[in-house]
Design a protein around this motif. Structure first.
Motif, short mmCIF file in Angstrom:
data_model
loop_
_atom_site.label_atom_id
_atom_site.label_comp_id
_atom_site.label_asym_id
_atom_site.label_seq_id
_atom_site.Cartn_x
_atom_site.Cartn_y
_atom_site.Cartn_z
N ALA B 31 59.63 50.88 -0.99
CA ALA B 31 58.49 51.10 0.12
C ALA B 31 59.10 51.85 1.19
O ALA B 31 58.33 52.78 1.53
N ALA B 32 60.42 51.47 1.34
CA ALA B 32 60.99 52.14 2.93
C ALA B 32 61.39 53.38 2.15
O ALA B 32 61.14 54.60 3.26
N VAL B 33 61.88 53.65 1.06
CA VAL B 33 62.45 55.02 0.54
C VAL B 33 61.16 55.88 0.53
O VAL B 33 61.10 57.21 0.90
N ARG B 34 60.09 55.35 -0.12
CA ARG B 34 58.75 56.15 0.11
C ARG B 34 58.56 56.49 1.35
O ARG B 34 57.92 57.67 1.45
N GLN B 35 58.34 55.81 2.31
CA GLN B 35 58.28 56.17 3.67
C GLN B 35 58.96 57.32 4.04
O GLN B 35 58.52 58.22 4.67
N VAL B 36 60.31 57.08 3.86
CA VAL B 36 61.23 58.25 4.20
C VAL B 36 60.91 59.72 3.64
O VAL B 36 60.83 60.63 4.24
N ARG B 37 60.60 59.46 2.18
CA ARG B 37 60.32 60.40 1.53
C ARG B 37 58.95 61.32 2.18
O ARG B 37 59.06 62.59 2.37
N GLU B 38 58.22 60.48 2.51
CA GLU B 38 56.56 61.08 2.93
C GLU B 38 56.82 61.40 4.41
O GLU B 38 56.03 62.54 4.70
N ASN B 39 57.14 60.67 5.19
CA ASN B 39 57.15 60.87 6.62
C ASN B 39 58.34 60.76 7.37
O ASN B 39 58.45 60.88 8.60
N GLY B 40 59.49 60.98 6.64
CA GLY B 40 60.97 61.06 7.37
C GLY B 40 61.44 59.92 7.80
O GLY B 40 60.97 58.77 7.47
N PRO B 41 62.56 59.90 8.40
CA PRO B 41 63.48 59.02 8.60
C PRO B 41 62.92 58.02 9.63
O PRO B 41 63.06 56.82 9.68
N ASP B 42 62.35 58.54 10.65
CA ASP B 42 61.78 57.50 11.74
C ASP B 42 60.48 56.73 11.26
O ASP B 42 60.12 55.88 11.88
N ALA B 43 59.87 57.16 10.09
CA ALA B 43 58.84 56.20 9.52
C ALA B 43 59.27 55.05 8.72
O ALA B 43 58.38 54.19 8.36
N VAL B 44 60.39 54.46 8.78
CA VAL B 44 60.71 53.18 8.43
C VAL B 44 60.61 52.18 9.39
O VAL B 44 61.34 51.76 10.22
N VAL B 45 59.40 51.50 9.27
CA VAL B 45 58.65 50.49 10.20
C VAL B 45 58.87 49.27 9.23
O VAL B 45 58.04 49.27 8.38
N LEU B 46 59.57 48.39 9.83
CA LEU B 46 59.55 46.88 9.04
C LEU B 46 58.30 46.49 8.84
O LEU B 46 57.87 46.29 7.63
N ARG B 47 57.40 46.41 9.71
CA ARG B 47 56.05 45.86 9.73
C ARG B 47 55.23 46.52 8.55
O ARG B 47 54.38 46.20 7.84
#
Lengths: 238, 238
Positions: B31-47
């Motif tokens: 899920a984190a990798v998907r977020q980074v792919r779609e919305n960039g490094p700052d989009a890795v939000v734990l919650r």
DNA sequence: GTTCCATGTTGACAGCGGCAACATTGGATG
DNA sequence: CATCCAATGTTGCCGCTGTCAACATGGAAC
């Protein structure tokens, strides 16, 4: 630069400087820059910056649209400082008599000023390359717009440090060091390596190298680049 | 420490959403990798990552020490993918018969694989170079440790893509393309430029260039580099 | 002197990372 | 089989952040 505030806590507010700060935008920007210098790009926290400036948390919103806008201002400041570093390095050594050598000297000096800034101001260097609203505030890179295989100088003549590189490369063409056919994208190639060595020096294990080794790495990189650029007959290896 | 899921449930493993997820670490990482792919490094939000995985906010703390630790895991994943990209590019073209040309081909292919990854996965590429706890997860850069003016291969023989570059450079020395005196830091020079062109392509206005121009810029950069590396007598021009 | 509006403040909201305490479970152990 | 336990997941809470709306202040224009 300006005088500090007196904490008026404690009842009768004595001669509190002013309800209106007078130069709050610059004060906030300075505080933000200081934070980046000391604690890196992620340390730009609106509330903390306001606190350090002795002002309420939301006062910043009268001068910056939002958090990102503050960061963009810091980027701009970093960009200006980097440009100054490049110009300083340019002026550090006297020009060479030979125009070809002089052009090569300027290319190397521009790169050296770039690297010097990155190493002296790692926080500011890093924040310049964090993708935000604007693509990039690199004084060189941001003027690469309009680059094409037709050449770069057509349409761009800003006063930033990129001009230094572009003009130096054009001089290399004029004086027969760089063939016109290989002029296109030569700036990109050069600046890629210059920027890359900065990143490696800051972010990779190269950071652990002793000072001399780092300088050797930079010098070797410049050597490879200038050698790759130079189209003249190589001097008889003696 | 990538830990694969354990098919402990044996026969009838698939059941309702168990209280115990079974492979939560990988699920969160995905899920984190998907977020980074779609919305960039700052989009890795734990919650948010936990939410997307259908699990409570704090469940992640059973598998990652903290937020940064999750990011480090993403970096590692990115690193692996990049290494795969380099290896794929290496295997894309058949080796050349001439050993010198083959070494040059490998150098260029390694760089090409690196650039390909950066362009295909900009988010993952960017997150690899955000300074965190560990200095850097670049599969190449992170193996540059121990670099000195004595040479790089002394002490490092990892299986990552850096080995490819180092061995190719060593081969260049063996086959007389690169003089031994110029071998030290040649890898740094090369990788500086390769990494730098990636950054420029992603972060600068070069990103707005048409596809062909970008490729031309990359090719020109490689040409300058290989030319700067090559110590042989240049072939009689024309 | 009155008014105006740029500037600064207060209070509140949602969302975040992270901790502590509690709940649930599967597997080891008897 | 029953029991216990440690790994795993949940709830509740804390302080912090960015941001907004409403309010306060005071220098300058009239």
């Amino acid at each position: 630069m300006a005088e500090q505030h007196e904490p008026d806590s404690g009842g009768t507010g004595r001669r509190r400087r002013a309800y209106h700060h007078g130069d709050l935008r610059n004060a906030l920007l300075e505080a933000a820059v200081r934070q980046v210098r000391e604690n890196g790009p992620d340390a730009v926290v609106l509330r903390e910056v306001a606190r350090a400036t002795g002002v309420s948390s939301t006062a910043a919103y009268r001068h910056f649209a939002n958090h990102q806008d503050l960061i963009e201002a810091v980027k701009q400041t970093a960009s200006d400082l980097m440009a100054a570093s490049v110009r300083a390095e340019l002026a550090a050594a006297p020009p060479s008599a030979d125009p070809a050598e002089e052009a090569l000297r300027r290319v190397r000096a521009a790169g050296s000023g770039y690297v010097s800034f990155a190493r002296a101001e790692p926080g500011l260097f890093r924040i310049m390359f964090r993708g935000g609203e604007k693509p990039c505030e690199d004084p060189v890179i941001k003027h690469l717009r309009g680059v094409s295989d037709e050449g770069i100088d057509g349409g761009v003549k800003k006063d930033a440090s990129y001009t230094i590189l572009a003009e130096a490369l054009d001089d290399l063409v004029v004086h027969g060091v760089l063939s016109p056919a290989r002029r296109p994208f030569a700036d990109v190639a050069l600046w890629s390596a210059v920027h890359g060595i900065c990143t490696l020096l800051l972010e990779s294990d190269l950071a652990a190298l002793p000072e001399e080794a780092k300088q050797a790495a930079v010098e070797r990189t410049f050597d490879v680049l200038l050698r790759g650029i130079d189209d003249r007959e190589p001097p008889p290896a003696g």
